[in-house]
Write a protein that holds these residues in place. Structure first.
Motif, PDB file in Angstrom:
ATOM      1  N   ASN A 136       0.889  -1.213  -0.129  1.00  0.00           N
ATOM      2  CA  ASN A 136       0.076   0.272  -0.248  1.00  0.00           C
ATOM      3  C   ASN A 136       0.606   1.426  -0.116  1.00  0.00           C
ATOM      4  N   ASP A 151       9.642  -4.928  -6.686  1.00  0.00           N
ATOM      5  CA  ASP A 151       8.973  -5.858  -5.509  1.00  0.00           C
ATOM      6  C   ASP A 151       9.240  -7.474  -6.240  1.00  0.00           C
ATOM      7  N   ASP A 201      14.195  -9.864  -5.698  1.00  0.00           N
ATOM      8  CA  ASP A 201      14.243  -9.956  -4.553  1.00  0.00           C
ATOM      9  C   ASP A 201      15.287  -8.987  -3.882  1.00  0.00           C
TER      10      ASP A 201
HETATM   11  P1  ADP Z   1       1.994  -2.103   3.141  1.00  0.00           P
HETATM   12  O1  ADP Z   1       1.655  -2.250   4.570  1.00  0.00           O
HETATM   13  O2  ADP Z   1       2.620  -0.819   2.768  1.00  0.00           O
HETATM   14  O3  ADP Z   1       1.191  -2.639   2.361  1.00  0.00           O
HETATM   15  P2  ADP Z   1       3.862  -4.340   3.326  1.00  0.00           P
HETATM   16  O4  ADP Z   1       4.931  -4.306   4.330  1.00  0.00           O
HETATM   17  O5  ADP Z   1       2.542  -5.063   3.493  1.00  0.00           O
HETATM   18  O6  ADP Z   1       3.594  -2.857   3.060  1.00  0.00           O
HETATM   19  O7  ADP Z   1       4.406  -4.607   1.917  1.00  0.00           O
HETATM   20  C1  ADP Z   1       5.669  -4.762   1.547  1.00  0.00           C
HETATM   21  C2  ADP Z   1       5.899  -5.218   0.169  1.00  0.00           C
HETATM   22  O8  ADP Z   1       7.240  -5.464  -0.016  1.00  0.00           O
HETATM   23  C3  ADP Z   1       5.255  -6.376  -0.603  1.00  0.00           C
HETATM   24  O9  ADP Z   1       4.463  -5.874  -1.880  1.00  0.00           O
HETATM   25  C4  ADP Z   1       5.904  -7.385  -0.820  1.00  0.00           C
HETATM   26  O10 ADP Z   1       5.920  -8.172  -1.966  1.00  0.00           O
HETATM   27  C5  ADP Z   1       7.454  -6.552  -0.754  1.00  0.00           C
HETATM   28  N1  ADP Z   1       8.470  -7.200  -0.450  1.00  0.00           N
HETATM   29  C6  ADP Z   1       8.714  -8.126   0.545  1.00  0.00           C
HETATM   30  N2  ADP Z   1       9.755  -8.735   0.632  1.00  0.00           N
HETATM   31  C7  ADP Z   1      10.629  -8.464  -0.492  1.00  0.00           C
HETATM   32  C8  ADP Z   1      11.734  -8.407  -0.991  1.00  0.00           C
HETATM   33  N3  ADP Z   1      12.747  -9.155  -0.483  1.00  0.00           N
HETATM   34  N4  ADP Z   1      12.259  -8.005  -2.240  1.00  0.00           N
HETATM   35  C9  ADP Z   1      11.173  -7.003  -2.800  1.00  0.00           C
HETATM   36  N5  ADP Z   1       9.889  -6.665  -2.367  1.00  0.00           N
HETATM   37  C10 ADP Z   1       9.684  -7.428  -1.284  1.00  0.00           C
END
Ligand code: ADP
Length: 219
Positions: free
Chosen positions: A12, A32, A52
């Motif tokens: 978000n 992401d 990642d």
């Molecule tokens: P929000 O509360 O703003 O939605 P989140 O912490 O739930 O935040 O979202 C984190 C985002 O980071 C998710 O879309 C997830 O897919 C992404 N994410 C998590 N781990 C990794 C990673 N190792 N590399 C890239 N993106 C990541």
């Protein structure tokens, strides 16, 4: 003044941040691990990449060192947030901003080198409380077309002069609203004409965009 930003984590917060910066006219790279989110944002920012961020190799080709800021918006997965922040620092990114979900998380991210920490829920709650208590004119100013508030290191020609001598208000229509002094750390709100500008000061100015741009280019 187009800037380059990378946003890692398009949940978000990251999603809204990336699309908002792009709508402001900046170049935005979104990253992401989730292909669905990358697909969803692809047409709304400059470039979107599945990677990642915990894997140093995956960040290698993304030129993070060229960005004005890299934001790590991975909140709840502590492990990933920490590793991603470390990797981004290792890539030589200039300004690393990381989202934290708790004070402890924020402290860890600061220790490993994040330059700024956002606590979205806490920050929004504090802003909301202030707005509810006292609607602030500053909230309306960004909507005044053609005017901005900027902070600026004084051009060399300003050093040692007072604000009356500089006469920014009559020469350029610019109002000095505050001055941040760095040694010792202090903020002078609404400085008087007698304030003498030092090399280490930061000026906070309100004025027309074109005059501010002129000043940024050397006064
Ligand atoms: P929000 O509360 O703003 O939605 P989140 O912490 O739930 O935040 O979202 C984190 C985002 O980071 C998710 O879309 C997830 O897919 C992404 N994410 C998590 N781990 C990794 C990673 N190792 N590399 C890239 N993106 C990541």
């Amino acid at each position: 003044m187009k800037k380059q930003f990378a946003i890692i984590g398009l949940g978000n917060f990251g999603f809204y941040l990336a699309t908002a910066l792009f709508q402001m006219g900046h170049e935005v790279l979104g990253i992401d691990i989730n292909p669905k989110l990358v697909q969803e944002i692809r047409d709304r920012i400059s470039r979107a990449v599945i990677a990642d961020a915990t894997d140093p190799q995956a960040l290698k080709e993304l030129e993070l060192e060229k960005m004005d800021a890299v934001v790590i918006s991975i909140g709840s997965l502590l492990n990933n947030s920490i590793l991603a922040t470390l990797n981004v620092k290792d890539r030589g990114a200039r300004r690393v901003v990381a989202k934290a979900v708790s004070e402890a998380h924020g402290r860890i991210l600061t220790k490993i080198g994040a330059d700024e920490i956002y606590f979205p829920e806490k920050d929004l709650a504090l802003t909301a409380a202030q707005r509810l208590e006292n609607p602030n004119v500053l909230d309306y100013l960004p909507f005044m077309e053609g005017y901005s508030i900027v902070q600026l290191a004084p051009p060399p020609s300003f050093i040692g002069k007072n604000l009356i001598e500089l006469d920014l208000i009559n020469r350029l229509g610019i109002q000095v609203i505050a001055i941040k002094e760095l040694v010792p750390e202090n903020v002078v709100m609404i400085p008087t004409g007698r304030f003498v500008v030092k090399d280490s000061d930061i000026l906070i100015l309100l004025g027309p965009d074109d005059a501010l741009a002129e000043l940024k280019e050397g006064g």
